[in-house]
Design an enzyme around this catalytic site. Structure first.
Site, short mmCIF file in Angstrom:
data_model
loop_
_atom_site.label_atom_id
_atom_site.label_comp_id
_atom_site.label_asym_id
_atom_site.label_seq_id
_atom_site.Cartn_x
_atom_site.Cartn_y
_atom_site.Cartn_z
N CYS A 34 0.73 -1.07 -0.03
CA CYS A 34 -0.06 0.04 0.05
C CYS A 34 0.88 1.19 -0.11
CB CYS A 34 -0.86 0.00 1.19
SG CYS A 34 -0.21 0.08 2.60
N CYS A 59 -1.59 6.92 3.72
CA CYS A 59 -2.95 7.48 3.86
C CYS A 59 -3.33 8.21 5.12
CB CYS A 59 -3.80 6.30 3.51
SG CYS A 59 -3.89 4.91 4.59
N CYS A 103 -2.87 0.00 9.23
CA CYS A 103 -2.14 1.01 9.36
C CYS A 103 -1.74 1.08 11.04
CB CYS A 103 -3.14 2.29 9.01
SG CYS A 103 -3.38 2.61 7.36
#
Length: 147
Positions: A34, A59, A103
C-alpha cells in the site's frame, strides 16, 4: 469507508509530527503493497519515553494511527510502550475500517522498531525484549496481521 471523528481529528491535526535529530531510538517500517511508511523517533529518560515524534508517508489512516500511537506512549515506560497493541490504537481511534487495520499494525511495529534501535544503541540485544519486528506485507483481502 467511514472514519470516526477521532480518526479525522488525528489526520487533520496530527500530534507529535516531525523529526528528532537527537533521538535515542529511531524505527522505520513500511508496507510495500500500500506504500505506507512510518518513522518513529523516541527520546528516553530513566526508562521513560519523554518525547516521541513521527513522520508518516501514507493515507489518512496511517497518519491518524501514527499520531494516536505517539500520544499513547508519550510519558510511558519502555515496557508499557512495548505492550501497546494495534488493537489498542484502533480502540483509541474509535475503530478503523477493516481495509485500514494494517495501518494500526504499522504503528505498533514502528514503536517496536524505535525501541529496538534504542536497545541496540545501548549495547543490549533487543530481540529477547522487543521480539521480531514484523513487516506487514499482505493483500488487504487476506490480512491476518491483526490476529
Amino acid at each position: 469507508m467511514a472514519y470516526s471523528e477521532k480518526v479525522m481529528d488525528h489526520f487533520a491535526n496530527p500530534r507529535n509530527v516531525g523529526e528528532m535529530p537527537d533521538a535515542d531510538g529511531i524505527g522505520e517500517v513500511g508496507n510495500s503493497k500500500c506504500g505506507d511508511i512510518m518513522k518513529m523517533y523516541i527520546r528516553v529518560n530513566g526508562g521513560t519515553i519523554s518525547d516521541v515524534k513521527f513522520k508518516t508517508f501514507g493515507c489518512g489512516a496511517a497518519i491518524a494511527t501514527s499520531s494516536m500511537a505517539t500520544e499513547l506512549i508519550k510519558g510511558k515506560t519502555i515496557d508499557e510502550a512495548l505492550k501497546l497493541t494495534n488493537k489498542a490504537v484502533m480502540e483509541a481511534l474509535d475503530g478503523l475500517p477493516p481495509v485500514k487495520v494494517h495501518c494500526s499494525v504499522l504503528a505498533e511495529q514502528a514503536i517496536k522498531a524505535a525501541v529496538s534501535d534504542y536497545y541496540t544503541r545501548q549495547g543490549i540485544d533487543p530481540l529477547p525484549l522487543v521480539g521480531e519486528i514484523k513487516e506487514c506485507d499482505h493483500d488487504h483481502e487476506n490480512c491476518s496481521c491483526s490476529l
